[in-house]
Design a protein around this motif. Structure first.
Motif, PDB file in Angstrom:
ATOM      1  N   CYS A 281       5.071  -5.766  61.875  1.00  0.00           N
ATOM      2  CA  CYS A 281       5.079  -4.389  62.470  1.00  0.00           C
ATOM      3  C   CYS A 281       4.203  -4.500  63.889  1.00  0.00           C
ATOM      4  O   CYS A 281       4.427  -3.918  64.641  1.00  0.00           O
ATOM      5  CB  CYS A 281       4.536  -3.285  61.612  1.00  0.00           C
ATOM      6  SG  CYS A 281       5.647  -2.912  60.186  1.00  0.00           S
TER       7      CYS A 281
ATOM      8  N   ARG B 217       6.536   3.273  61.498  1.00  0.00           N
ATOM      9  CA  ARG B 217       5.890   4.081  60.509  1.00  0.00           C
ATOM     10  C   ARG B 217       6.013   2.958  59.165  1.00  0.00           C
ATOM     11  O   ARG B 217       6.718   2.317  59.001  1.00  0.00           O
ATOM     12  CB  ARG B 217       6.629   5.205  59.833  1.00  0.00           C
ATOM     13  CG  ARG B 217       5.579   5.899  58.910  1.00  0.00           C
ATOM     14  CD  ARG B 217       6.355   7.492  58.379  1.00  0.00           C
ATOM     15  NE  ARG B 217       7.433   7.170  57.628  1.00  0.00           N
ATOM     16  CZ  ARG B 217       8.129   8.154  57.008  1.00  0.00           C
ATOM     17  NH1 ARG B 217       7.616   9.428  57.014  1.00  0.00           N
ATOM     18  NH2 ARG B 217       8.922   7.720  56.134  1.00  0.00           N
ATOM     19  N   ARG B 218       4.345   2.825  58.640  1.00  0.00           N
ATOM     20  CA  ARG B 218       4.361   1.949  57.462  1.00  0.00           C
ATOM     21  C   ARG B 218       4.080   2.621  56.363  1.00  0.00           C
ATOM     22  O   ARG B 218       3.367   3.352  56.278  1.00  0.00           O
ATOM     23  CB  ARG B 218       3.104   0.815  58.001  1.00  0.00           C
ATOM     24  CG  ARG B 218       3.073   0.238  59.433  1.00  0.00           C
ATOM     25  CD  ARG B 218       2.048  -0.561  59.675  1.00  0.00           C
ATOM     26  NE  ARG B 218       2.025  -0.726  60.984  1.00  0.00           N
ATOM     27  CZ  ARG B 218       0.927  -1.631  61.442  1.00  0.00           C
ATOM     28  NH1 ARG B 218       0.102  -2.263  60.654  1.00  0.00           N
ATOM     29  NH2 ARG B 218       1.112  -1.870  62.901  1.00  0.00           N
ATOM     30  N   ARG B 219       4.650   2.217  55.297  1.00  0.00           N
ATOM     31  CA  ARG B 219       4.545   2.543  53.949  1.00  0.00           C
ATOM     32  C   ARG B 219       4.092   1.263  53.003  1.00  0.00           C
ATOM     33  O   ARG B 219       5.154   1.207  52.250  1.00  0.00           O
ATOM     34  CB  ARG B 219       5.545   3.618  53.543  1.00  0.00           C
ATOM     35  CG  ARG B 219       5.786   4.740  54.179  1.00  0.00           C
ATOM     36  CD  ARG B 219       7.021   5.779  53.636  1.00  0.00           C
ATOM     37  NE  ARG B 219       6.914   5.876  52.319  1.00  0.00           N
ATOM     38  CZ  ARG B 219       7.861   6.328  51.631  1.00  0.00           C
ATOM     39  NH1 ARG B 219       9.002   6.587  52.182  1.00  0.00           N
ATOM     40  NH2 ARG B 219       7.709   6.619  50.344  1.00  0.00           N
TER      41      ARG B 219
ATOM     42  N   ARG C 243      12.932   6.820  64.323  1.00  0.00           N
ATOM     43  CA  ARG C 243      11.872   6.345  63.234  1.00  0.00           C
ATOM     44  C   ARG C 243      12.447   5.124  62.684  1.00  0.00           C
ATOM     45  O   ARG C 243      13.603   5.272  62.233  1.00  0.00           O
ATOM     46  CB  ARG C 243      11.622   7.426  62.473  1.00  0.00           C
ATOM     47  CG  ARG C 243      10.180   7.109  61.552  1.00  0.00           C
ATOM     48  CD  ARG C 243       9.652   8.175  60.903  1.00  0.00           C
ATOM     49  NE  ARG C 243      10.901   8.887  60.041  1.00  0.00           N
ATOM     50  CZ  ARG C 243      10.565   9.975  59.162  1.00  0.00           C
ATOM     51  NH1 ARG C 243       9.517  10.658  59.545  1.00  0.00           N
ATOM     52  NH2 ARG C 243      11.559  10.683  58.474  1.00  0.00           N
TER      53      ARG C 243
ATOM     54  N   THR D  64      11.176   2.827  59.496  1.00  0.00           N
ATOM     55  CA  THR D  64       9.902   2.777  58.490  1.00  0.00           C
ATOM     56  C   THR D  64      10.146   1.561  57.610  1.00  0.00           C
ATOM     57  O   THR D  64      11.334   0.882  57.465  1.00  0.00           O
ATOM     58  CB  THR D  64      10.479   4.071  57.327  1.00  0.00           C
ATOM     59  OG1 THR D  64      10.512   5.075  58.075  1.00  0.00           O
ATOM     60  CG2 THR D  64       9.370   4.015  56.270  1.00  0.00           C
TER      61      THR D  64
ATOM     62  N   SER E 155       8.445  -0.618  54.339  1.00  0.00           N
ATOM     63  CA  SER E 155       7.778  -0.135  53.138  1.00  0.00           C
ATOM     64  C   SER E 155       7.944  -1.379  52.200  1.00  0.00           C
ATOM     65  O   SER E 155       8.459  -2.551  52.495  1.00  0.00           O
ATOM     66  CB  SER E 155       8.799   0.846  52.449  1.00  0.00           C
ATOM     67  OG  SER E 155       8.845   1.880  53.162  1.00  0.00           O
TER      68      SER E 155
ATOM     69  N   ARG F  39      13.865   0.219  57.318  1.00  0.00           N
ATOM     70  CA  ARG F  39      14.960   1.457  57.441  1.00  0.00           C
ATOM     71  C   ARG F  39      14.869   2.008  58.824  1.00  0.00           C
ATOM     72  O   ARG F  39      13.817   2.233  59.424  1.00  0.00           O
ATOM     73  CB  ARG F  39      14.683   2.572  56.518  1.00  0.00           C
ATOM     74  CG  ARG F  39      15.781   3.779  56.431  1.00  0.00           C
ATOM     75  CD  ARG F  39      15.424   4.762  55.416  1.00  0.00           C
ATOM     76  NE  ARG F  39      16.355   5.593  55.238  1.00  0.00           N
ATOM     77  CZ  ARG F  39      16.855   6.802  56.252  1.00  0.00           C
ATOM     78  NH1 ARG F  39      16.082   6.922  57.520  1.00  0.00           N
ATOM     79  NH2 ARG F  39      17.889   7.527  55.894  1.00  0.00           N
TER      80      ARG F  39
ATOM     81  N   THR G  93      19.383   0.633  55.698  1.00  0.00           N
ATOM     82  CA  THR G  93      18.021   0.340  54.968  1.00  0.00           C
ATOM     83  C   THR G  93      18.327  -1.274  54.349  1.00  0.00           C
ATOM     84  O   THR G  93      19.368  -1.280  53.680  1.00  0.00           O
ATOM     85  CB  THR G  93      17.638   1.227  53.863  1.00  0.00           C
ATOM     86  OG1 THR G  93      17.430   2.381  54.601  1.00  0.00           O
ATOM     87  CG2 THR G  93      16.487   0.652  53.402  1.00  0.00           C
TER      88      THR G  93
END
Length: 426
Positions: free
Chosen positions: A274, A289-291, A325, A327, A329, A342, A403
């Protein structure tokens, strides 16, 4: 005064001019081209052997017949008085019965000799014709092999001989040549694949370095913290390129493993990927965005796994529309660890989802027509994941995004025979 003959001859020798010496070149008669072929040699050999064998048979027969009885022309004749009813009518020439038999044998041998010479002459011509035909049929597979070999080029090794017929030496030769062509074709494909992989994989680190140089390192308004983060990202990208070149060389040589197994933090790998693409995402107006769940440890190669996540991010950043966005994860489900990327891009058609991981394949309908990439990124991702005993899954709908999930087995956990879960991790 009279000059002696010896001196006179010597004077004539001295006065005689010396002619330049020329080397005489003897030119051998040039034979026709067909006389240098294997077919011609086989024809001559076959005809010569048949001719000699027939000559021996006929000669032996002639010798046996000649030895079996006396044969010579009539050489001794007698004069006999002829009487008819005890009346003398005159004298006649007469020979003995043995002389008649010898004369008959002599004529028979003469006829046998003439017929043998005619048969030998006809056999010579016939054997040459038959030998030429038979040798041509026998060497037809050789001509097929040479013709196919002449048509094959280094850039196109798809042609094969595929010789049919009996399983003889020529069939074995053709199969051996086909096997050799298969290995050569595989080697050339591996070489082209190595070049494509190298060019594709080097593009992302170079883009990261260029983006950091243009956006941070050469910008006067950048502060010290931004410069340090950019320098760290550039350092990781150069390290990635160095390791990539080493892995590609090791793969090409096939004498050393391209992946080094160690304990790898999956969340750290996804986080580094990222950071590498943060600048590119910001330039395109994308929110990254990071999860990431910490403490996810897998056994594998750190750089290779980061390369896999980076390839997924590269596709997402390139294809996702602006102001959307992305994402990233990472988590755990039962005995499997996973990381996913995703995006809210154009998505992938249902018919294309089974082929999206094939090499050189690019989507032609949903935005792929303008994509100039070689179509190797996802194929490399699958190769990396499968080398770690994992699997990659795709969940996508046209117009809603895609995804990609990388499933990796957890260390020490019993891996289910059915593989990772089929549903998309939340």
């Amino acid at each position: 005064m009279r000059i002696p003959p010896r001196l006179s001859a010597a004077r004539r020798t001295l006065r005689r001019p010396r002619l330049p010496a020329f080397t005489r070149t003897v030119r051998r008669p040039k034979l026709p081209a067909f006389t240098h072929t294997i077919r011609f040699r086989l024809t001559v050999l076959y005809s010569g052997l048949l001719f000699v064998l027939t000559a021996l048979v006929l000669g032996g027969t002639y010798f046996a017949v000649e030895r079996s009885g006396e044969a010579h022309p009539v050489t001794r004749q007698f004069t006999a008085s002829k009487y008819v009813d005890n009346v003398y009518v005159g004298e006649i020439e007469a020979v003995k019965v043995q002389e008649v038999e010898a004369a008959v044998n002599y004529e028979t041998l003469a006829n046998l000799r003439r017929f043998s010479l005619v048969i030998l002459g006809g056999l010579a011509v016939t054997s040459l014709a038959l030998g030429w035909i038979l040798s041509g049929r026998a060497l037809r597979p050789v001509r097929a092999i040479s013709r196919t070999a002449a048509e094959i080029q280094a850039t196109d090794l798809s042609q094969r001989i595929r010789l049919e017929g009996p399983k003889d030496e020529l069939r074995d030769l053709a199969d051996t040549v086909d096997s050799m062509l298969d290995r050569l074709d595989e080697a050339f494909r591996a070489q082209r694949q190595l070049i494509d992989d190298a060019s594709h994989e080097l593009r992302s680190p170079l883009a990261i370095i260029r983006a950091n140089l243009d956006a941070v390192l050469t910008a006067e308004e950048s502060d010290e913290q931004e410069r340090r983060a950019a320098a760290s990202s550039v350092d990781r990208a150069t390290t990635r390129m160095t390791r990539l070149v080493e892995d590609l060389l090791a793969t090409a040589r096939r004498n050393a493993p391209a992946l080094a197994d160690a304990d790898v933090d999956l969340a750290a790998v996804a986080g580094e990927a990222c950071e590498e693409f943060a600048s590119l995402a910001a330039e395109r107006g994308l929110l990254l965005r990071r999860r990431l769940t910490t403490g996810l440890t897998v056994i594998g190669d750190h750089d290779a796994l980061r390369r896999a996540v980076g390839n997924l991010l590269s596709n997402a950043v390139r294809l996702a529309p602006a102001d959307t966005r992305i994402t990233v994860s990472a988590g755990r489900t039962e005995s499997w660890l996973w990381t996913s990327v995703r995006d809210e891009g154009p998505g992938i058609l249902d018919d294309d989802q089974a082929r999206v991981f094939d090499r050189f394949w690019r989507a032609g309908g949903n935005g792929g027509g303008r994509d100039r990439h070689a179509g190797l990124g996802l194929a490399i991702v699958r190769q990396i994941v499968e080398s770690h005993a994992g699997q990659i899954r795709l969940f996508s709908r046209v117009g809603e995004g895609s995804t990609f999930v990388l499933w990796l087995p957890a260390p020490g956990a019993g891996q289910a025979s059915s593989g990772p879960p089929d549903e998309q991790p939340s």
